[in-house]
Design a protein around this motif. Structure first.
Motif, PDB file in Angstrom:
ATOM      1  N   ILE A   1      -0.289 -12.651  14.345  1.00  0.00           N
ATOM      2  CA  ILE A   1       0.442 -11.570  13.680  1.00  0.00           C
ATOM      3  C   ILE A   1       1.868 -11.994  13.357  1.00  0.00           C
ATOM      4  O   ILE A   1       2.401 -11.659  12.288  1.00  0.00           O
ATOM      5  CB  ILE A   1       0.418 -10.314  14.572  1.00  0.00           C
ATOM      6  N   ARG A   2       2.509 -12.695  14.282  1.00  0.00           N
ATOM      7  CA  ARG A   2       3.882 -13.129  14.021  1.00  0.00           C
ATOM      8  C   ARG A   2       3.951 -14.032  12.798  1.00  0.00           C
ATOM      9  O   ARG A   2       4.830 -13.904  11.946  1.00  0.00           O
ATOM     10  CB  ARG A   2       4.443 -13.839  15.251  1.00  0.00           C
ATOM     11  N   VAL A   3       2.995 -14.965  12.705  1.00  0.00           N
ATOM     12  CA  VAL A   3       3.005 -15.896  11.567  1.00  0.00           C
ATOM     13  C   VAL A   3       2.681 -15.157  10.262  1.00  0.00           C
ATOM     14  O   VAL A   3       3.403 -15.274   9.261  1.00  0.00           O
ATOM     15  CB  VAL A   3       2.000 -17.041  11.813  1.00  0.00           C
TER      16      VAL A   3
ATOM     17  N   LEU B   1       3.853 -12.676   5.053  1.00  0.00           N
ATOM     18  CA  LEU B   1       3.519 -11.576   4.160  1.00  0.00           C
ATOM     19  C   LEU B   1       4.734 -10.710   3.844  1.00  0.00           C
ATOM     20  O   LEU B   1       4.892 -10.231   2.719  1.00  0.00           O
ATOM     21  CB  LEU B   1       2.412 -10.715   4.777  1.00  0.00           C
ATOM     22  N   ASN B   2       5.592 -10.493   4.831  1.00  0.00           N
ATOM     23  CA  ASN B   2       6.803  -9.713   4.554  1.00  0.00           C
ATOM     24  C   ASN B   2       7.694 -10.399   3.527  1.00  0.00           C
ATOM     25  O   ASN B   2       8.329  -9.745   2.701  1.00  0.00           O
ATOM     26  CB  ASN B   2       7.591  -9.479   5.851  1.00  0.00           C
TER      27      ASN B   2
ATOM     28  N   ILE C   1       7.578  -8.305  -4.159  1.00  0.00           N
ATOM     29  CA  ILE C   1       6.523  -7.736  -5.002  1.00  0.00           C
ATOM     30  C   ILE C   1       6.780  -6.257  -5.232  1.00  0.00           C
ATOM     31  O   ILE C   1       6.724  -5.749  -6.364  1.00  0.00           O
ATOM     32  CB  ILE C   1       5.138  -7.976  -4.377  1.00  0.00           C
ATOM     33  N   LYS C   2       7.062  -5.532  -4.155  1.00  0.00           N
ATOM     34  CA  LYS C   2       7.312  -4.099  -4.284  1.00  0.00           C
ATOM     35  C   LYS C   2       8.571  -3.831  -5.113  1.00  0.00           C
ATOM     36  O   LYS C   2       8.608  -2.928  -5.953  1.00  0.00           O
ATOM     37  CB  LYS C   2       7.460  -3.490  -2.890  1.00  0.00           C
TER      38      LYS C   2
ATOM     39  N   LEU D   1       0.743  -4.029   8.403  1.00  0.00           N
ATOM     40  CA  LEU D   1       1.459  -5.015   9.212  1.00  0.00           C
ATOM     41  C   LEU D   1       2.250  -4.348  10.328  1.00  0.00           C
ATOM     42  O   LEU D   1       2.362  -4.894  11.434  1.00  0.00           O
ATOM     43  CB  LEU D   1       2.393  -5.846   8.333  1.00  0.00           C
ATOM     44  N   GLN D   2       2.819  -3.177  10.049  1.00  0.00           N
ATOM     45  CA  GLN D   2       3.547  -2.462  11.085  1.00  0.00           C
ATOM     46  C   GLN D   2       2.606  -2.047  12.217  1.00  0.00           C
ATOM     47  O   GLN D   2       2.989  -2.045  13.391  1.00  0.00           O
ATOM     48  CB  GLN D   2       4.241  -1.229  10.494  1.00  0.00           C
TER      49      GLN D   2
END
Length: 443
Positions: free
Chosen positions: A219-221, A226-227, A233-234, A275-276
């Motif tokens: 998840i950390r990677v 992704l963030n 992108i957003k 992700l959160q």
């Protein structure tokens, strides 16, 4: 005794002939022969007392030792005497055997106490695979007392796989849960008969902890990478949407662009929320232990659910040492899942009340013992279609679910030293979430 008589008979015969041939009176001869016979009797009695009786005593002592009775001792155990020294050695042997027996009894008692205190199931089987020994942890696992278990076969006790698998391997044994057990086997002899000792270790929690750590690293990677992509992108999608609104594009083209950019922006936001949720699973804090009232906690959680009726079945006034915030979050997750299961069943036209329409859709109750607290959440939903996937990370059957609610709940429960079990209800349609917590949690 017969040998003593045979030994003195020639001497008595010769002396009697010699006395009879003497020119003495008859009375003198008879008196002398009587005195000689009396002397032989006295000597025989002395021999019987000093030889035969000690030998009989030694025989009795040796017989008692053979029967494992070490309380007998030989008399006349004195030095500088053949029988006395033999008696001394026999008595010393009896003392040594008594010490060994006492040591063996104490060692067996200590071993039995250790086996009983060990919190892992231990079983011993004979060559016919019949159970000959079980400790308290094994009784708890099989949910029966040892008098009902001893003599039953491994197949009847659902332990056949533990006897047939390779030593020091993982097996899944069916005892109402899907726990994974590490099996250790060894052999020993009791009265010359070979036995098999089976030791089971529940490694499910340790394996889940390793899985959780692996998920945290992943998840950390993934979250970092992704963030770094989702934010621009957003942002770019929002900027392009604003620019398109002031452009000279046709209405149809503008609508297509706005729809496409809206989809990009919404999916990026959805992925960010996902992700959160990952981070929530990966960053669970350690519990802050303090006293908390179970009745207040349960009633507070029940009052937060308004979609269905949540019934609180009052239990004993119990106070445990735990983190009330984490326990409240755990119960909120379980009650929310139960309520959603009931709503889903009603949406599908199923009878959520099962055996009675007056039953509450969700029921909360608790029981307490000296060492444990058992919390139960019972719903009247459709039940579990695939119980093995209930605690799979990120697996969900709900359209808006993230698949981490039950994982977080179990993680909270296990961080307090407890267990969380999810099974289908018996006697009615629905599911039962059973939480077992120690009364005192080690911080």
């Amino acid at each position: 005794m017969r040998l003593c008589v045979a030994l003195v008979s020639p001497a008595l015969l010769v002396s009697g002939i010699l006395i009879w041939l003497q020119p003495w009176s008859l009375e003198s001869k008879l008196v002398l022969l009587g005195m000689e016979a009396l002397a032989c009797l006295l000597v025989g009695a002395a021999l019987l007392e000093h030889i035969v009786h000690p030998l009989q005593t030694l025989a009795n002592v040796v017989g008692a030792l053979r029967d494992e009775d070490y309380s007998f001792r030989a008399r006349l155990a004195v030095p500088n005497d053949a029988l006395g020294e033999l008696s001394l050695e026999v008595n010393a042997l009896a003392d040594l055997l008594a010490q060994h027996r006492t040591g063996a009894i104490e060692a067996a008692a200590l071993l039995q106490r250790v086996v009983e205190e060990v919190e892992i199931p231990i079983f011993a089987f004979d060559p016919q695979h019949s159970l000959r020994l079980v400790n308290s942890a094994g009784e708890k696992l099989l949910q029966q007392a040892s008098p009902q278990l001893l003599g039953k076969t491994a197949e009847h006790l659902h332990l056949k796989n533990a006897l047939l698998c390779e030593n020091e391997t993982l097996v899944e044994l069916q005892f109402g849960t899907h726990a994974r057990w590490f099996v250790r086997r060894s052999t020993f002899r009791q009265r010359g008969v070979p036995h098999t000792l089976v030791v089971l270790s529940d490694v499910s929690r340790a394996l889940r902890e390793e899985e959780r750590r692996a998920w945290q690293r992943l998840i950390r990677v993934l979250g970092h990478e992704l963030n770094n992509s989702l934010a621009p992108i957003k942002s770019i999608a929002g900027s392009l949407t604003a620019r398109i609104s002031g452009s000279d594009l046709g209405a149809e083209e503008r609508q297509d662009f706005e729809r496409g950019l809206g989809i990009i922006e919404s999916r990026a936001a959805s992925l960010n929320r996902f992700l959160q949720a990952y981070r929530q699973l990966a960053q669970m804090p350690s519990p802050v232990i303090r006293d908390c009232s179970i009745a207040e906690l349960v009633n507070r959680v029940a009052g937060l659910e308004h979609r269905v009726e949540v019934q609180v079945v009052p239990g004993p006034d119990t106070v445990i040492s735990a983190d009330p915030d984490q326990l409240e979050q755990m119960l909120i997750n379980l009650v929310r899942n139960a309520a959603e299961a009931v709503l889903t069943a009603e949406g599908l036209g199923q009878n959520s009340n099962g055996s009675g329409q007056d039953e509450a859709a969700v029921a909360l109750n608790w029981e307490a013992t000296e060492k444990e607290l058992v919390l139960t959440v019972v719903d009247r939903g459709a039940g579990l279609m695939n119980p093995s996937n209930a605690f799979v990370p990120f697996y969900t059957t709900k359209p808006e679910g993230s698949g981490i609610g039950l994982i977080v709940s179990r993680q909270i429960c296990e961080s307090h030293g407890g267990t969380l079990e999810l099974i289908n209800a018996t006697g009615h349609q629905g599911c039962v979430a059973k939480v077992v917590l120690p009364r005192v949690t080690r911080s």
